[in-house]
Design a protein around this motif. Structure first.
Motif, PDB file in Angstrom:
ATOM      1  N   GLU A 131       0.815  -1.224   0.000  1.00 47.27           N
ATOM      2  CA  GLU A 131       0.000   0.000   0.000  1.00 47.27           C
ATOM      3  C   GLU A 131       0.848   1.274   0.000  1.00 47.27           C
ATOM      4  N   ASP A 132       2.159   1.138   0.266  1.00 42.86           N
ATOM      5  CA  ASP A 132       3.064   2.300   0.239  1.00 42.86           C
ATOM      6  C   ASP A 132       3.503   2.654  -1.176  1.00 42.86           C
ATOM      7  N   ILE A 133       3.355   1.726  -2.096  1.00 42.81           N
ATOM      8  CA  ILE A 133       3.966   1.875  -3.426  1.00 42.81           C
ATOM      9  C   ILE A 133       3.203   2.881  -4.287  1.00 42.81           C
ATOM     10  N   ARG A 134       3.982   3.728  -4.967  1.00 44.62           N
ATOM     11  CA  ARG A 134       3.431   4.674  -5.923  1.00 44.62           C
ATOM     12  C   ARG A 134       4.070   4.519  -7.310  1.00 44.62           C
ATOM     13  N   LYS A 135       5.335   4.064  -7.345  1.00 41.62           N
ATOM     14  CA  LYS A 135       6.061   3.918  -8.606  1.00 41.62           C
ATOM     15  C   LYS A 135       6.702   2.538  -8.678  1.00 41.62           C
ATOM     16  N   VAL A 136       6.604   1.923  -9.877  1.00 38.29           N
ATOM     17  CA  VAL A 136       7.236   0.618 -10.104  1.00 38.29           C
ATOM     18  C   VAL A 136       8.181   0.738 -11.289  1.00 38.29           C
ATOM     19  N   TYR A 137       9.434   0.345 -11.055  1.00 40.52           N
ATOM     20  CA  TYR A 137      10.463   0.429 -12.086  1.00 40.52           C
ATOM     21  C   TYR A 137      10.818  -0.961 -12.602  1.00 40.52           C
ATOM     22  N   SER A 138      11.042  -1.048 -13.907  1.00 43.74           N
ATOM     23  CA  SER A 138      11.580  -2.274 -14.484  1.00 43.74           C
ATOM     24  C   SER A 138      11.835  -2.052 -15.961  1.00 43.74           C
ATOM     25  N   LYS A 139      12.419  -3.062 -16.589  1.00 45.02           N
ATOM     26  CA  LYS A 139      12.594  -3.046 -18.033  1.00 45.02           C
ATOM     27  C   LYS A 139      11.221  -3.119 -18.698  1.00 45.02           C
ATOM     28  N   ALA A 140      11.087  -2.498 -19.871  1.00 46.47           N
ATOM     29  CA  ALA A 140       9.784  -2.437 -20.548  1.00 46.47           C
ATOM     30  C   ALA A 140       9.190  -3.825 -20.756  1.00 46.47           C
ATOM     31  N   GLU A 141      10.040  -4.783 -21.189  1.00 43.78           N
ATOM     32  CA  GLU A 141       9.561  -6.137 -21.440  1.00 43.78           C
ATOM     33  C   GLU A 141       9.061  -6.800 -20.159  1.00 43.78           C
ATOM     34  N   ALA A 142       9.746  -6.542 -19.027  1.00 45.57           N
ATOM     35  CA  ALA A 142       9.332  -7.126 -17.751  1.00 45.57           C
ATOM     36  C   ALA A 142       7.999  -6.537 -17.281  1.00 45.57           C
ATOM     37  N   LEU A 143       7.789  -5.247 -17.550  1.00 51.35           N
ATOM     38  CA  LEU A 143       6.505  -4.626 -17.216  1.00 51.35           C
ATOM     39  C   LEU A 143       5.385  -5.270 -18.042  1.00 51.35           C
ATOM     40  N   MET A 144       5.678  -5.568 -19.312  1.00 49.85           N
ATOM     41  CA  MET A 144       4.693  -6.248 -20.161  1.00 49.85           C
ATOM     42  C   MET A 144       4.397  -7.654 -19.641  1.00 49.85           C
ATOM     43  N   GLN A 145       5.440  -8.340 -19.216  1.00 52.39           N
ATOM     44  CA  GLN A 145       5.295  -9.728 -18.779  1.00 52.39           C
ATOM     45  C   GLN A 145       4.569  -9.857 -17.433  1.00 52.39           C
ATOM     46  N   THR A 146       4.421  -8.743 -16.734  1.00 53.82           N
ATOM     47  CA  THR A 146       3.740  -8.755 -15.428  1.00 53.82           C
ATOM     48  C   THR A 146       2.551  -7.793 -15.416  1.00 53.82           C
ATOM     49  N   SER A 147       2.036  -7.466 -16.599  1.00 52.13           N
ATOM     50  CA  SER A 147       1.019  -6.423 -16.725  1.00 52.13           C
ATOM     51  C   SER A 147      -0.275  -6.746 -15.977  1.00 52.13           C
ATOM     52  N   ARG A 148      -0.653  -8.007 -15.906  1.00 51.50           N
ATOM     53  CA  ARG A 148      -1.915  -8.348 -15.234  1.00 51.50           C
ATOM     54  C   ARG A 148      -1.845  -8.010 -13.753  1.00 51.50           C
ATOM     55  N   PHE A 149      -0.756  -8.375 -13.127  1.00 49.95           N
ATOM     56  CA  PHE A 149      -0.593  -8.060 -11.709  1.00 49.95           C
ATOM     57  C   PHE A 149      -0.496  -6.549 -11.500  1.00 49.95           C
ATOM     58  N   LEU A 150       0.307  -5.872 -12.309  1.00 49.40           N
ATOM     59  CA  LEU A 150       0.510  -4.437 -12.127  1.00 49.40           C
ATOM     60  C   LEU A 150      -0.768  -3.648 -12.396  1.00 49.40           C
ATOM     61  N   ASP A 151      -1.533  -4.075 -13.395  1.00 51.35           N
ATOM     62  CA  ASP A 151      -2.757  -3.346 -13.747  1.00 51.35           C
ATOM     63  C   ASP A 151      -3.839  -3.476 -12.680  1.00 51.35           C
ATOM     64  N   GLU A 152      -3.706  -4.465 -11.808  1.00 55.19           N
ATOM     65  CA  GLU A 152      -4.638  -4.567 -10.679  1.00 55.19           C
ATOM     66  C   GLU A 152      -4.436  -3.427  -9.688  1.00 55.19           C
ATOM     67  N   HIS A 153      -3.300  -2.762  -9.795  1.00 61.65           N
ATOM     68  CA  HIS A 153      -2.974  -1.634  -8.910  1.00 61.65           C
ATOM     69  C   HIS A 153      -2.885  -0.376  -9.776  1.00 61.65           C
ATOM     70  N   SER A 154      -4.027   0.153 -10.126  1.00 58.78           N
ATOM     71  CA  SER A 154      -4.107   1.242 -11.103  1.00 58.78           C
ATOM     72  C   SER A 154      -3.419   2.523 -10.647  1.00 58.78           C
ATOM     73  N   SER A 155      -3.190   2.670  -9.350  1.00 59.50           N
ATOM     74  CA  SER A 155      -2.542   3.889  -8.862  1.00 59.50           C
ATOM     75  C   SER A 155      -1.025   3.850  -9.011  1.00 59.50           C
ATOM     76  N   TRP A 156      -0.472   2.682  -9.346  1.00 62.77           N
ATOM     77  CA  TRP A 156       0.984   2.572  -9.488  1.00 62.77           C
ATOM     78  C   TRP A 156       1.429   3.113 -10.851  1.00 62.77           C
ATOM     79  N   GLN A 157       2.410   3.981 -10.825  1.00 63.12           N
ATOM     80  CA  GLN A 157       2.999   4.488 -12.060  1.00 63.12           C
ATOM     81  C   GLN A 157       4.092   3.517 -12.511  1.00 63.12           C
TER      82      GLN A 157
END
Length: 376
Positions: free
Chosen positions: A204-230
């Motif tokens: 719940e503290d997270i606001r920004k998530v960093y990674s390689k573009a391909e890794a963000l794509m490969q984990t998009s379902r999990f990340l998109d569940e947290h719409s407030s994360w940049q």
């Protein structure tokens, strides 16, 4: 009116005549090929074939018949060329194929470069192929890695070429065309992403998530569940982990490997966040030497074809005719040529095989800008 059976008998008789004419035509084509071998003449005469197609089309009426007779003669001329390429290969005229066969790579003394920082998946791939104690260093970009082997500061580079869920790494494909470097090996490693943050961080503290573009794509379902994360793209997953550590900001997290998280002192907030449970990445081993292993079983090439109907079809026919299994084909836009594409293909075989020599001879004659990227 003739019955269906009578009409089929007529067709059988005509087909028998066509078969005999085909055999006679190929005999003459063989003699043409023998003359070309003796004189060093070029097999593929594009203008003559175009003239021939116009000539045969002029001898029939109606659009359907004109297209049909041209398609038939395209196939006949294609078969003729393939026969003549075989005669050239049998005569030892392979063209420019200066690849040297070697028994093995000297992995013990090799100096290897990978892209990223300590803890990158590329490092894991490098260690999987060359061993944990190989002499290595890392660079910031894929281009830096290609330049390192081109100038000789490294013997080999390990680069990602394809991910099972995100697809091709397009930048690496483009660099293989730009540089005179060649694929000599490959390795596939599983890629399991985690969400990692500073010790004491909660999701719940997270606001920004960093990674390689391909890794963000490969984990998009999990990340998109947290719409407030940049979601912010950086060069490498391990670099993302290092950034989180250096910034000391609990609102930041990284998508990286468990090894990278541990290496940089981060806590795993969520393990195995991949979209696909069997996510893996194929890495290529690249050298500036034109060599191939004696037991190599895959060949990668790239080529362009004329921007006209049927050109790709005729190129691919060389794989079919020589019984070569085409395992992959990708296309990339050609720089400076709108809506024109360069094709990358992988097929099974070894450059010492007769079928491969036949196919490459034909491809070299008929494709534009053919480059053999490696046999590995």
């Amino acid at each position: 009116m003739a019955t269906l059976e009578e009409l089929r008998l007529q067709l059988d008789e005509i087909d028998g005549q066509i078969v005999e004419l085909y055999k006679n035509r190929m005999k003459v084509c063989g003699k043409v090929g023998e003359l070309k071998v003796k004189t060093g003449s070029k097999i593929f005469d594009r203008q003559r074939e175009r003239d021939k197609l116009l000539d045969v089309a002029s001898k029939v009426s109606g659009d359907f018949n004109k297209k049909g007779i041209q398609e038939l003669y395209e196939q006949l001329m294609s078969m003729s060329r393939k026969l003549q390429y075989r005669l050239l290969v049998e005569a030892g005229a392979l063209g420019r194929l200066p690849f040297i066969e070697v028994a093995s790579l000297d992995k013990q003394k090799a100096r290897v470069v990978f892209q990223g920082v300590e803890g990158a998946y590329s490092q894991a791939a490098m260690q999987h192929y060359f061993g944990d104690n190989c002499n290595s260093f890392h660079v910031r970009t894929f281009r830096d890695a290609m330049e390192a082997i081109e100038e000789g500061s490294a013997d080999y580079a390990v680069l990602p070429i394809e991910n099972s869920s995100a697809g091709a790494v397009n930048e690496v494909y483009d660099l293989l065309v730009e540089f005179e470097n060649y694929i000599v090996g490959e390795t596939i490693i599983p890629v399991t992403h985690t969400l990692a943050g500073l010790p004491g961080t909660k999701q719940e503290d997270i606001r920004k998530v960093y990674s390689k573009a391909e890794a963000l794509m490969q984990t998009s379902r999990f990340l998109d569940e947290h719409s407030s994360w940049q979601q912010i793209s950086v060069v490498n997953t391990a670099l993302a982990a290092r950034k989180v550590l250096e910034d000391r900001d609990k609102s930041q997290a990284a998508v990286c490997s468990a090894y990278a998280a541990k290496l940089h002192g981060l806590t795993i907030l969520q393990d195995n966040i991949n979209n696909e449970p069997n996510n893996s990445t194929r890495f290529i081993v690249v050298s500036n030497q034109k060599i191939f292993l004696k037991d190599a079983s895959k060949i990668s090439i790239c080529f362009e074809v004329p921007h006209e109907s049927g050109s790709l079809y005729h190129i691919l026919s060389h794989f079919i005719y020589n019984d070569l299994n085409l395992s992959k084909i990708e296309s990339r836009p050609v720089e400076g040529k709108s809506w024109e594409y360069r094709f990358f293909a992988d097929f099974e075989g070894n450059m010492a095989d007769a079928a491969v020599k036949n196919a490459i001879r034909g491809l070299r004659e008929e494709a534009m800008n053919l480059k053999i990227l490696g046999n590995y």
